[in-house]
Scaffold this active site. Structure first.
Site, PDB file in Angstrom:
ATOM      1  CE1 TYR A 148      -5.639  37.331  17.719  1.00  0.00           C
ATOM      2  CE2 TYR A 148      -3.957  37.788  19.354  1.00  0.00           C
ATOM      3  CZ  TYR A 148      -4.604  36.902  18.499  1.00  0.00           C
ATOM      4  OH  TYR A 148      -4.206  35.589  18.456  1.00  0.00           O
TER       5      TYR A 148
HETATM    6  N1  LIG Z   1      -3.152  31.656  16.472  1.00  0.00           N
HETATM    7  C1  LIG Z   1      -4.454  31.634  16.664  1.00  0.00           C
HETATM    8  O1  LIG Z   1      -5.227  31.359  15.748  1.00  0.00           O
HETATM    9  C2  LIG Z   1      -4.998  31.962  18.026  1.00  0.00           C
HETATM   10  C3  LIG Z   1      -6.380  31.790  18.269  1.00  0.00           C
HETATM   11  C4  LIG Z   1      -6.835  32.095  19.545  1.00  0.00           C
HETATM   12  C5  LIG Z   1      -5.982  32.569  20.518  1.00  0.00           C
HETATM   13  N2  LIG Z   1      -4.653  32.745  20.249  1.00  0.00           N
HETATM   14  C6  LIG Z   1      -3.716  33.275  21.263  1.00  0.00           C
HETATM   15  O2  LIG Z   1      -3.817  32.486  22.441  1.00  0.00           O
HETATM   16  C7  LIG Z   1      -4.182  33.302  23.555  1.00  0.00           C
HETATM   17  C8  LIG Z   1      -5.034  32.485  24.501  1.00  0.00           C
HETATM   18  O3  LIG Z   1      -6.128  31.924  23.792  1.00  0.00           O
HETATM   19  P1  LIG Z   1      -7.557  31.829  24.415  1.00  0.00           P
HETATM   20  O4  LIG Z   1      -7.939  33.177  24.951  1.00  0.00           O
HETATM   21  O5  LIG Z   1      -8.458  31.210  23.412  1.00  0.00           O
HETATM   22  O6  LIG Z   1      -7.290  30.843  25.648  1.00  0.00           O
HETATM   23  P2  LIG Z   1      -8.262  29.993  26.571  1.00  0.00           P
HETATM   24  O7  LIG Z   1      -7.445  29.608  27.728  1.00  0.00           O
HETATM   25  O8  LIG Z   1      -8.903  28.886  25.817  1.00  0.00           O
HETATM   26  O9  LIG Z   1      -9.437  30.970  26.981  1.00  0.00           O
HETATM   27  C9  LIG Z   1      -9.205  32.094  27.766  1.00  0.00           C
HETATM   28  C10 LIG Z   1     -10.536  32.556  28.356  1.00  0.00           C
HETATM   29  O10 LIG Z   1     -10.937  31.667  29.378  1.00  0.00           O
HETATM   30  C11 LIG Z   1     -11.524  32.401  30.455  1.00  0.00           C
HETATM   31  N3  LIG Z   1     -10.628  32.227  31.622  1.00  0.00           N
HETATM   32  C12 LIG Z   1      -9.287  32.267  31.645  1.00  0.00           C
HETATM   33  N4  LIG Z   1      -8.793  32.015  32.873  1.00  0.00           N
HETATM   34  C13 LIG Z   1      -9.848  31.802  33.663  1.00  0.00           C
HETATM   35  C14 LIG Z   1      -9.988  31.492  35.040  1.00  0.00           C
HETATM   36  N5  LIG Z   1      -8.938  31.349  35.847  1.00  0.00           N
HETATM   37  N6  LIG Z   1     -11.230  31.357  35.526  1.00  0.00           N
HETATM   38  C15 LIG Z   1     -12.301  31.493  34.732  1.00  0.00           C
HETATM   39  N7  LIG Z   1     -12.256  31.784  33.407  1.00  0.00           N
HETATM   40  C16 LIG Z   1     -11.029  31.937  32.871  1.00  0.00           C
HETATM   41  C17 LIG Z   1     -11.600  33.850  29.975  1.00  0.00           C
HETATM   42  O11 LIG Z   1     -12.803  34.007  29.244  1.00  0.00           O
HETATM   43  P3  LIG Z   1     -14.164  34.636  29.881  1.00  0.00           P
HETATM   44  O12 LIG Z   1     -13.782  35.572  30.964  1.00  0.00           O
HETATM   45  O13 LIG Z   1     -14.805  35.299  28.718  1.00  0.00           O
HETATM   46  O14 LIG Z   1     -14.929  33.459  30.364  1.00  0.00           O
HETATM   47  C18 LIG Z   1     -10.438  33.919  28.997  1.00  0.00           C
HETATM   48  O15 LIG Z   1     -10.564  34.950  28.059  1.00  0.00           O
HETATM   49  C19 LIG Z   1      -4.852  34.513  22.921  1.00  0.00           C
HETATM   50  O16 LIG Z   1      -4.812  35.656  23.746  1.00  0.00           O
HETATM   51  C20 LIG Z   1      -4.009  34.711  21.681  1.00  0.00           C
HETATM   52  O17 LIG Z   1      -2.801  35.367  21.993  1.00  0.00           O
HETATM   53  C21 LIG Z   1      -4.155  32.436  19.011  1.00  0.00           C
END
Ligand SMILES: NC(=O)c1ccc[n+]([C@@H]2O[C@H](COP(=O)([O-])OP(=O)(O)OC[C@H]3O[C@@H](n4cnc5c(N)ncnc54)[C@H](OP(=O)(O)O)[C@@H]3O)[C@@H](O)[C@H]2O)c1
Length: 357
Positions: A59
């Site tokens: 990351y």
């Molecule tokens: N193992 C894997 O392959 C893998 C892959 C991906 C992630 N992960 C893990 O999972 C975690 C979460 O994944 P993800 O970031 O993809 O989750 P997600 O919930 O799908 O997306 C999070 C994104 O949504 C937006 N967001 C979040 N809360 C919000 C709200 N209240 N209002 C408006 N926009 C909002 C933000 O993006 P914007 O501000 O850019 O719109 C934020 O970065 C990561 O940090 C990581 O630790 C693991």
């Protein structure tokens, strides 16, 4: 439900919050959070009672681990925190053993992660993805050695086929290796592919699902709508970045806009934000142990740590289940049909019955 209502992860004694903090945004220059905002997000999660923090060696090119390490040290909470990190990714040209799942890469990545995180142990060490090459025997023996060395407490897999996780866990049982206690996989109303295999696998073999992407990169957060779905109309954020720069990750589709619309209606009825309802839906699915929250801004995490503070009425949950139902697929649909006939005469056992009794 507060985040300090802890659960044991999979078949283990590790107590974790039902919502975990994902730190993939930490130090990410494109669509992430700078050091100051990362610190605010981190504190908001802790203040809500959370104890489970997830990062990965890859990351932000290692910057996420460095930031997490610094935040843990400054707040003096390394030991009370359940810290997970990952190996597999981070290849560099000319250095093939810096990535992948071979023993050499695994050990080197762990040493690098420990240094960046400023700690001498990882609570949950995760193989980030199946590399398609390394024998499962080598991975499981290597991870068991890390547990025996004391540098790792528990182990897990992420982004693997179900058969691979099943084989690994069976091997661990038979060879007395440290078992996998979790599977980290994508799961949301927009992405339900794991349902064909993984909930039953996880329950049968003692692994908790640690799901990522509950908001489908933000698509389910409430800031997007079918009426403004053209690229130029999208608000700034990861969905727009994907639409412009990473077409393979662009998750706008007719199906997903229908889900976004229904989610907004359900959220309105229950008096919560779409983001809270989307997280609540995932957290209450079978076999889910902990849902990873991602945020690029403080207000985002503040508005999702409350996602378990309410119960989604059955009728509203059903509407979300229906609108997002994954298509029936063989062999599961046919197998279920056959089982219906086979088991028609078999009645549920009375409560309290135990085969061991
Ligand atoms: N193992 C894997 O392959 C893998 C892959 C991906 C992630 N992960 C893990 O999972 C975690 C979460 O994944 P993800 O970031 O993809 O989750 P997600 O919930 O799908 O997306 C999070 C994104 O949504 C937006 N967001 C979040 N809360 C919000 C709200 N209240 N209002 C408006 N926009 C909002 C933000 O993006 P914007 O501000 O850019 O719109 C934020 O970065 C990561 O940090 C990581 O630790 C693991």
């Amino acid at each position: 439900m507060a985040l300090d209502t802890y659960y044991t992860l999979g078949r283990s004694g590790l107590r974790v919050s039902p919502l975990a903090l994902g730190t993939m945004t930490f130090g990410q220059s494109d669509w992430g959070a700078d050091a100051e905002t990362s610190g605010q997000i981190f504190d908001a999660y802790l203040e809500a009672g959370g104890n489970f923090v997830d990062t990965a060696n890859a990351y932000s090119g290692g910057a996420s681990e460095e930031l997490v390490g610094k935040l843990l040290a400054e707040r003096g909470i390394r030991d009370r925190t359940v810290l997970s990190t990952k190996f597999t990714l981070g290849a560099r040209p000319g250095d093939p053993n810096l990535a992948g799942n071979g023993r050499k890469a695994m050990l080197r990545c762990l040493e690098d992660s420990l240094r960046r995180l400023g700690t001498d142990y990882i609570d949950l060490y995760i193989m980030h993805a199946w590399d398609g090459l390394t024998p499962v025997e080598e991975v499981m023996r290597g991870m068991d050695d890390l547990v025996s060395s004391g540098k790792v407490r528990y182990i897990a897999f992420s982004d693997v086929p179900a058969w691979y996780a099943a084989r690994a866990q069976t091997l661990a049982e038979w060879r007395d290796y440290a078992p996998l206690i979790a599977l980290q996989l994508e799961y949301s109303l927009a992405e339900r592919g794991l349902e064909y295999e993984f909930p039953s696998l996880a329950q049968e073999l003692g692994m908790g699902l640690m799901t990522w992407g509950p908001l489908a990169k933000g698509l389910l957060s409430g800031k997007y709508s079918a009426d403004a779905s053209a690229t130029e109309d999208l608000p700034e954020g990861r969905v727009k970045v994907a639409a412009i720069h990473r077409p393979s990750q662009d998750n706008r589709s007719e199906r997903n806009w229908r889900i976004v619309t229904e989610l907004a209606a359900v959220a309105e009825e229950v008096g919560r934000s779409p983001a809270e309802v989307a997280v609540n839906w995932v957290a209450n699915r079978p076999a889910v142990g902990s849902v990873l929250l991602g945020a690029s801004k403080l207000h985002q995490i503040q508005s999702t740590v409350t996602s378990l503070d309410f119960t989604l009425p059955e009728e509203l949950r059903h509407r979300l289940d229906e609108i997002s139902a994954p298509p029936a697929a063989v062999p599961y649909s046919f197998m279920t049909l056959l089982q219906g006939g086979l088991n028609a005469d078999v009645r549920n056992k009375p409560a309290g019955y135990s085969a061991q009794a």
